[in-house]
Each structure stands twice: as structure tokens, then as C-alpha cells.
Design a protein around this motif. Structure first.
Motif, PDB file in Angstrom:
ATOM      1  N   VAL A   1       0.845  -1.205   0.000  1.00  0.00           N
ATOM      2  CA  VAL A   1       0.000   0.000   0.000  1.00  0.00           C
ATOM      3  C   VAL A   1       0.874   1.245   0.000  1.00  0.00           C
ATOM      4  O   VAL A   1       0.632   2.200  -0.757  1.00  0.00           O
ATOM      5  CB  VAL A   1      -0.945   0.001   1.214  1.00  0.00           C
ATOM      6  N   GLN A   2       1.917   1.242   0.828  1.00  0.00           N
ATOM      7  CA  GLN A   2       2.796   2.403   0.893  1.00  0.00           C
ATOM      8  C   GLN A   2       3.492   2.633  -0.446  1.00  0.00           C
ATOM      9  O   GLN A   2       3.553   3.767  -0.940  1.00  0.00           O
ATOM     10  CB  GLN A   2       3.837   2.232   1.994  1.00  0.00           C
ATOM     11  N   SER A   3       3.997   1.564  -1.060  1.00  0.00           N
ATOM     12  CA  SER A   3       4.676   1.714  -2.348  1.00  0.00           C
ATOM     13  C   SER A   3       3.724   2.233  -3.419  1.00  0.00           C
ATOM     14  O   SER A   3       4.075   3.121  -4.205  1.00  0.00           O
ATOM     15  CB  SER A   3       5.277   0.369  -2.784  1.00  0.00           C
ATOM     16  N   ALA A   4       2.523   1.671  -3.461  1.00  0.00           N
ATOM     17  CA  ALA A   4       1.535   2.102  -4.457  1.00  0.00           C
ATOM     18  C   ALA A   4       1.126   3.551  -4.239  1.00  0.00           C
ATOM     19  O   ALA A   4       0.957   4.322  -5.196  1.00  0.00           O
ATOM     20  CB  ALA A   4       0.312   1.193  -4.407  1.00  0.00           C
ATOM     21  N   THR A   5       0.961   3.931  -2.973  1.00  0.00           N
ATOM     22  CA  THR A   5       0.575   5.312  -2.659  1.00  0.00           C
ATOM     23  C   THR A   5       1.686   6.278  -3.027  1.00  0.00           C
ATOM     24  O   THR A   5       1.432   7.379  -3.548  1.00  0.00           O
ATOM     25  CB  THR A   5       0.212   5.438  -1.177  1.00  0.00           C
ATOM     26  N   ASP A   6       2.935   5.882  -2.766  1.00  0.00           N
ATOM     27  CA  ASP A   6       4.064   6.736  -3.144  1.00  0.00           C
ATOM     28  C   ASP A   6       4.103   6.961  -4.657  1.00  0.00           C
ATOM     29  O   ASP A   6       4.361   8.077  -5.118  1.00  0.00           O
ATOM     30  CB  ASP A   6       5.382   6.115  -2.670  1.00  0.00           C
ATOM     31  N   ARG A   7       3.842   5.895  -5.437  1.00  0.00           N
ATOM     32  CA  ARG A   7       3.807   6.041  -6.895  1.00  0.00           C
ATOM     33  C   ARG A   7       2.707   7.009  -7.308  1.00  0.00           C
ATOM     34  O   ARG A   7       2.886   7.866  -8.183  1.00  0.00           O
ATOM     35  CB  ARG A   7       3.576   4.685  -7.572  1.00  0.00           C
ATOM     36  N   LEU A   8       1.555   6.854  -6.686  1.00  0.00           N
ATOM     37  CA  LEU A   8       0.419   7.723  -7.008  1.00  0.00           C
ATOM     38  C   LEU A   8       0.721   9.180  -6.663  1.00  0.00           C
ATOM     39  O   LEU A   8       0.489  10.082  -7.477  1.00  0.00           O
ATOM     40  CB  LEU A   8      -0.810   7.241  -6.237  1.00  0.00           C
ATOM     41  N   LEU A   9       1.240   9.418  -5.476  1.00  0.00           N
ATOM     42  CA  LEU A   9       1.518  10.787  -5.052  1.00  0.00           C
ATOM     43  C   LEU A   9       2.559  11.445  -5.952  1.00  0.00           C
ATOM     44  O   LEU A   9       2.434  12.626  -6.302  1.00  0.00           O
ATOM     45  CB  LEU A   9       1.996  10.794  -3.599  1.00  0.00           C
ATOM     46  N   THR A  10       3.582  10.688  -6.334  1.00  0.00           N
ATOM     47  CA  THR A  10       4.612  11.230  -7.217  1.00  0.00           C
ATOM     48  C   THR A  10       4.014  11.613  -8.570  1.00  0.00           C
ATOM     49  O   THR A  10       4.316  12.679  -9.130  1.00  0.00           O
ATOM     50  CB  THR A  10       5.742  10.208  -7.415  1.00  0.00           C
ATOM     51  N   ALA A  11       3.151  10.752  -9.102  1.00  0.00           N
ATOM     52  CA  ALA A  11       2.530  11.025 -10.399  1.00  0.00           C
ATOM     53  C   ALA A  11       1.606  12.232 -10.332  1.00  0.00           C
ATOM     54  O   ALA A  11       1.610  13.094 -11.226  1.00  0.00           O
ATOM     55  CB  ALA A  11       1.770   9.789 -10.879  1.00  0.00           C
ATOM     56  N   VAL A  12       0.816  12.320  -9.271  1.00  0.00           N
ATOM     57  CA  VAL A  12      -0.138  13.432  -9.159  1.00  0.00           C
ATOM     58  C   VAL A  12       0.591  14.753  -8.917  1.00  0.00           C
ATOM     59  O   VAL A  12       0.185  15.800  -9.430  1.00  0.00           O
ATOM     60  CB  VAL A  12      -1.157  13.142  -8.034  1.00  0.00           C
ATOM     61  N   ALA A  13       1.683  14.695  -8.172  1.00  0.00           N
ATOM     62  CA  ALA A  13       2.437  15.923  -7.898  1.00  0.00           C
ATOM     63  C   ALA A  13       3.022  16.536  -9.162  1.00  0.00           C
ATOM     64  O   ALA A  13       3.321  17.739  -9.195  1.00  0.00           O
ATOM     65  CB  ALA A  13       3.554  15.626  -6.903  1.00  0.00           C
ATOM     66  N   ALA A  14       3.186  15.747 -10.211  1.00  0.00           N
ATOM     67  CA  ALA A  14       3.736  16.253 -11.475  1.00  0.00           C
ATOM     68  C   ALA A  14       2.679  16.916 -12.354  1.00  0.00           C
ATOM     69  O   ALA A  14       3.011  17.492 -13.393  1.00  0.00           O
ATOM     70  CB  ALA A  14       4.402  15.107 -12.242  1.00  0.00           C
ATOM     71  N   LEU A  15       1.406  16.847 -11.956  1.00  0.00           N
ATOM     72  CA  LEU A  15       0.331  17.434 -12.748  1.00  0.00           C
ATOM     73  C   LEU A  15       0.236  18.936 -12.497  1.00  0.00           C
ATOM     74  O   LEU A  15       0.676  19.437 -11.459  1.00  0.00           O
ATOM     75  CB  LEU A  15      -1.002  16.778 -12.394  1.00  0.00           C
ATOM     76  N   ASP A  16      -0.383  19.651 -13.431  1.00  0.00           N
ATOM     77  CA  ASP A  16      -0.660  21.066 -13.186  1.00  0.00           C
ATOM     78  C   ASP A  16      -1.955  21.182 -12.391  1.00  0.00           C
ATOM     79  O   ASP A  16      -2.747  20.237 -12.307  1.00  0.00           O
ATOM     80  CB  ASP A  16      -0.752  21.857 -14.492  1.00  0.00           C
ATOM     81  N   ASN A  17      -2.201  22.328 -11.813  1.00  0.00           N
ATOM     82  CA  ASN A  17      -3.319  22.488 -10.894  1.00  0.00           C
ATOM     83  C   ASN A  17      -4.672  22.335 -11.572  1.00  0.00           C
ATOM     84  O   ASN A  17      -5.666  22.000 -10.932  1.00  0.00           O
ATOM     85  CB  ASN A  17      -3.246  23.839 -10.187  1.00  0.00           C
ATOM     86  N   ALA A  18      -4.696  22.545 -12.891  1.00  0.00           N
ATOM     87  CA  ALA A  18      -5.961  22.418 -13.617  1.00  0.00           C
ATOM     88  C   ALA A  18      -6.362  20.961 -13.828  1.00  0.00           C
ATOM     89  O   ALA A  18      -7.505  20.684 -14.217  1.00  0.00           O
ATOM     90  CB  ALA A  18      -5.851  23.111 -14.972  1.00  0.00           C
ATOM     91  N   ALA A  19      -5.449  20.034 -13.564  1.00  0.00           N
ATOM     92  CA  ALA A  19      -5.720  18.618 -13.838  1.00  0.00           C
ATOM     93  C   ALA A  19      -6.872  18.080 -13.011  1.00  0.00           C
ATOM     94  O   ALA A  19      -7.578  17.170 -13.449  1.00  0.00           O
ATOM     95  CB  ALA A  19      -4.467  17.789 -13.582  1.00  0.00           C
ATOM     96  N   GLY A  20      -7.078  18.631 -11.842  1.00  0.00           N
ATOM     97  CA  GLY A  20      -8.127  18.117 -10.975  1.00  0.00           C
ATOM     98  C   GLY A  20      -9.510  18.215 -11.572  1.00  0.00           C
ATOM     99  O   GLY A  20     -10.390  17.417 -11.251  1.00  0.00           O
ATOM    100  N   ALA A  21      -9.717  19.172 -12.455  1.00  0.00           N
ATOM    101  CA  ALA A  21     -11.040  19.371 -13.068  1.00  0.00           C
ATOM    102  C   ALA A  21     -11.217  18.569 -14.348  1.00  0.00           C
ATOM    103  O   ALA A  21     -12.314  18.564 -14.914  1.00  0.00           O
ATOM    104  CB  ALA A  21     -11.261  20.848 -13.352  1.00  0.00           C
ATOM    105  N   ARG A  22     -10.178  17.885 -14.803  1.00  0.00           N
ATOM    106  CA  ARG A  22     -10.284  17.110 -16.039  1.00  0.00           C
ATOM    107  C   ARG A  22     -11.057  15.821 -15.797  1.00  0.00           C
ATOM    108  O   ARG A  22     -11.023  15.263 -14.692  1.00  0.00           O
ATOM    109  CB  ARG A  22      -8.893  16.785 -16.574  1.00  0.00           C
ATOM    110  N   PRO A  23     -11.738  15.315 -16.818  1.00  0.00           N
ATOM    111  CA  PRO A  23     -12.464  14.040 -16.649  1.00  0.00           C
ATOM    112  C   PRO A  23     -11.498  12.900 -16.358  1.00  0.00           C
ATOM    113  O   PRO A  23     -10.409  12.819 -16.938  1.00  0.00           O
ATOM    114  CB  PRO A  23     -13.138  13.846 -18.013  1.00  0.00           C
ATOM    115  N   SER A  24     -11.872  12.035 -15.453  1.00  0.00           N
ATOM    116  CA  SER A  24     -11.136  10.789 -15.247  1.00  0.00           C
ATOM    117  C   SER A  24     -11.735   9.730 -16.166  1.00  0.00           C
ATOM    118  O   SER A  24     -12.612  10.020 -16.982  1.00  0.00           O
ATOM    119  CB  SER A  24     -11.247  10.342 -13.787  1.00  0.00           C
TER     120      SER A  24
END
Length: 229
Positions: free
Chosen positions: A11-34
Motif C-alpha cells: 500500500v505504501q509503495s503504491a501510494t508513493d507512486r500515485l503521489l509522485t505522479a499526481v504531484a507532477a500534474l498542473d493544478n488544472a488537472a483536478g477538473a479534467r475528466p477521469s
């Protein structure tokens, strides 16, 4: 045998991967469709944070959510937040879940999840691992089913095959990955046996409702229509 400590580390490894990937996004990414219908990237991130809290509740003997309505309202409330706030929330909720799960406990005990579902406490860390991995894919930011750890993919196929085992809407079905692993599921509906073969990523995508199964090879009948998870 379920090793909850191993799954917590995963879980920790997967979460670290996720956080690293999301941190590289621009702030507008949150409003984009998933990739989940009706949900933005922000909705998925909000759900992941609230799910960590909810699974901690389950381990602590409390209801996961106050109600289905409250769960949905919390996700809607948190979805529009700036990306930095989403990341802070994910870090905090993940840390809270893992800290609680690291405490000495009876891991053979039964815990109650959503909709009356019960499971052993030892399987809860794997359930959280699945949430993080699959929803990372759902974000649509470059992490695909083919990128998932092999161990996770094969275990999640087994978990979902077990979930549909004996289901009255699914005929007897034999799953075979291109690595030679075999699982069986269904059996509660007329017809079959149906043989479904393909890559582990495609098998998981079909079982988890992330792919339509068109890349799979089906013998002995049509590709079974799976009920929603």
C-alpha cells in the motif's frame, strides 16, 4: 496465506507512486475528466482519501461511512480542491490508515465493510492496495493496467474471480493468462464452460470493469456479461 504486513508495505509503495505522479500534474488537472463516468480527477483523488479513512473505520470496528449519501457528499465536497490540498489529504489519510493497521491486533477477526459485506481484517490492507492501484489507472494520467505489479494483478484477478464464483448471472468460466495462470469463476448461470484467455492486464481490466474484453480470446460461448462490482 494473507500477509497483512506485506500488503501494508505494498500500500505504501503504491501510494508513493500515485503521489509522485499526481504531484507532477498542473493544478488544472483536478477538473479534467477521469476514466470513471461522471468523475473528474479530483473526484477520484477525493474518493481515495475518504476510502483510507473508511477502511480505518472498518478496522476500528466502526461503520465505513455514516451513510451512502454522506459518502457521496464528502466526495463532491472535496473534489474541487486545489491539487496541493488533495495531495496533503491523501498523505494524511494514508498515514492514518497505515498507522492504525500497524497496531497489534487480531487479524483473524471479522470486519464489516459497505453494503453488509464482511471480510477478515487481514484482507483489508489488500483491499486498500487495490483501491490505490486501480484508481491510479482510473486517473488517466499515464499509469495503465500493464504497469501494475504482477503480484497485484494476479492476486486481484483471483480476488475478483472468487467474488463472481457461483454468481447466478455468470456461467462457468475458466480464465487463463498468457503466463499460464488459471482461475475459475461463475457457475451459477446456465451455459458454459466458457474459456477466456488473454494477458493478465486484459483479464483484470475485464473483471474490474475497466475494459470491455474485446482483446480476450473466448471459446465455448460468448464472453460472459459481468454484474457491476
Amino acid at each position: 496465506m494473507i500477509d497483512h504486513a506485506h500488503d501494508l508495505a505494498s500500500v505504501q509503495s503504491a501510494t508513493d507512486r500515485l503521489l509522485t505522479a499526481v504531484a507532477a500534474l498542473d493544478n488544472a488537472a483536478g477538473a479534467r475528466p477521469s476514466r470513471l463516468p461522471g468523475w473528474t480527477v479530483g473526484h477520484v483523488l477525493a474518493h481515495l482519501a475518504r476510502n483510507a479513512d473508511a477502511l480505518a473505520n472498518a478496522l476500528d470496528g466502526r461503520p465505513m461511512y455514516v451513510s451512502a449519501e454522506a459518502r457521496d457528499a464528502d466526495i463532491e465536497r472535496d473534489a474541487p480542491r486545489p491539487l496541493g490540498a488533495q495531495l496533503d489529504d491523501l498523505r494524511a489519510s494514508d498515514a492514518g490508515f497505515r498507522a492504525l493497521a500497524a497496531e497489534p491486533a487480531d487479524w483473524s477477526r471479522t470486519v464489516e465493510l459497505r453494503n453488509g459485506v464482511t471480510d477478515t481484517a487481514a484482507r483489508v490492507p489488500f483491499r486498500r492496495w487495490a483501491e490505490v492501484e486501480l484508481h491510479h489507472v482510473d486517473l488517466g494520467i499515464g499509469y495503465e493496467l500493464e504497469d501494475l505489479p504482477q503480484e497485484f494483478t494476479e492476486r486481484e484477478i483471483g480476488f475478483l474471480a472468487e467474488r463472481f464464483d457461483g454468481h447466478r448471472e455468470v456461467p462457468s468460466t475458466r480464465l487463463r493468462s498468457d503466463s499460464g495462470r488459471v482461475w475459475t469463476t461463475g457457475g451459477g448461470a446456465p451455459g458454459g464452460p466458457v474459456a477466456v484467455e488473454g494477458s493478465a492486464a486484459d483479464l483484470l481490466g475485464w473483471l474490474a470493469g475497466r475494459r470491455d474484453g474485446s482483446a480476450l480470446v473466448v471459446k465455448g460461448g460468448a464472453l460472459p456479461a459481468l454484474p457491476p462490482l
